[in-house]
Enzyme design. Sequence first.
Site, PDB file in Angstrom:
ATOM      1  N   THR A 120      55.543  15.556  28.819  1.00  0.00           N
ATOM      2  CA  THR A 120      56.301  16.752  28.456  1.00  0.00           C
ATOM      3  C   THR A 120      57.470  16.894  29.419  1.00  0.00           C
ATOM      4  O   THR A 120      57.410  16.417  30.554  1.00  0.00           O
ATOM      5  CB  THR A 120      55.417  18.023  28.434  1.00  0.00           C
ATOM      6  OG1 THR A 120      56.128  19.069  27.776  1.00  0.00           O
ATOM      7  CG2 THR A 120      54.996  18.474  29.812  1.00  0.00           C
TER       8      THR A 120
ATOM      9  N   CYS B  47      57.360  27.059  33.379  1.00  0.00           N
ATOM     10  CA  CYS B  47      56.228  26.606  32.569  1.00  0.00           C
ATOM     11  C   CYS B  47      55.349  25.668  33.388  1.00  0.00           C
ATOM     12  O   CYS B  47      55.782  25.116  34.398  1.00  0.00           O
ATOM     13  CB  CYS B  47      56.720  25.856  31.341  1.00  0.00           C
ATOM     14  SG  CYS B  47      57.743  26.813  30.213  1.00  0.00           S
TER      15      CYS B  47
ATOM     16  N   HIS C  43      51.733  22.392  27.492  1.00  0.00           N
ATOM     17  CA  HIS C  43      52.980  22.891  28.080  1.00  0.00           C
ATOM     18  C   HIS C  43      52.986  24.392  27.809  1.00  0.00           C
ATOM     19  O   HIS C  43      53.368  24.832  26.723  1.00  0.00           O
ATOM     20  CB  HIS C  43      54.174  22.204  27.422  1.00  0.00           C
ATOM     21  CG  HIS C  43      55.491  22.599  28.005  1.00  0.00           C
ATOM     22  ND1 HIS C  43      56.489  21.680  28.221  1.00  0.00           N
ATOM     23  CD2 HIS C  43      56.008  23.789  28.400  1.00  0.00           C
ATOM     24  CE1 HIS C  43      57.559  22.293  28.712  1.00  0.00           C
ATOM     25  NE2 HIS C  43      57.281  23.592  28.822  1.00  0.00           N
TER      26      HIS C  43
END
Length: 164
Positions: free
Chosen positions: A23, A29, A46
């Site tokens: 990701t 995040c 994620h």
Amino acid sequence: MSEVIRVGMADYKICDMSQKISTLGLGSCLGVVIYERPTGITGMAHVMLPDSKRISSENNRKKFVDTCLQDMYEDLLERDVRPDRLVAKIAGGAKMFSRKMSNEFLNIGAQNYLAVCKKLALFNIPVVAEDIGGACSRTIVFDPATEELSIRVVQSEGIQEYII
């Protein structure tokens, strides 16, 4: 060369030992990798925000730590992983929006990290490695065959790459 499964923002995916999983754009995040030793069955999430109960109008469960990790954990169990063999690696949680402010309410990265640790503890999943905080975005790639989480950080000084 093995296939690389891409995990988008507010999403999770599952892979096996024949694949890698990745990701990008982890600012505040968090990228959460949960995998089973020794089979290599791996989930990567994620997640963007710590708690789904704070935003009642949002219906994407994968956006939030509490609901996304719950769903991913259940998905892993459906693939016959043994819960006692699961471990986790975490990356991200930068202080992107409040670098110049001391208000911790705006430090979503730290809130995400605490929420992930709490949820993993609830599942009795130990965190075996982490790369948390800072003020830069990360891209991660996990290889279930080697259990290596490769991290790439772009900073003003250049690109930094390392493995945890």
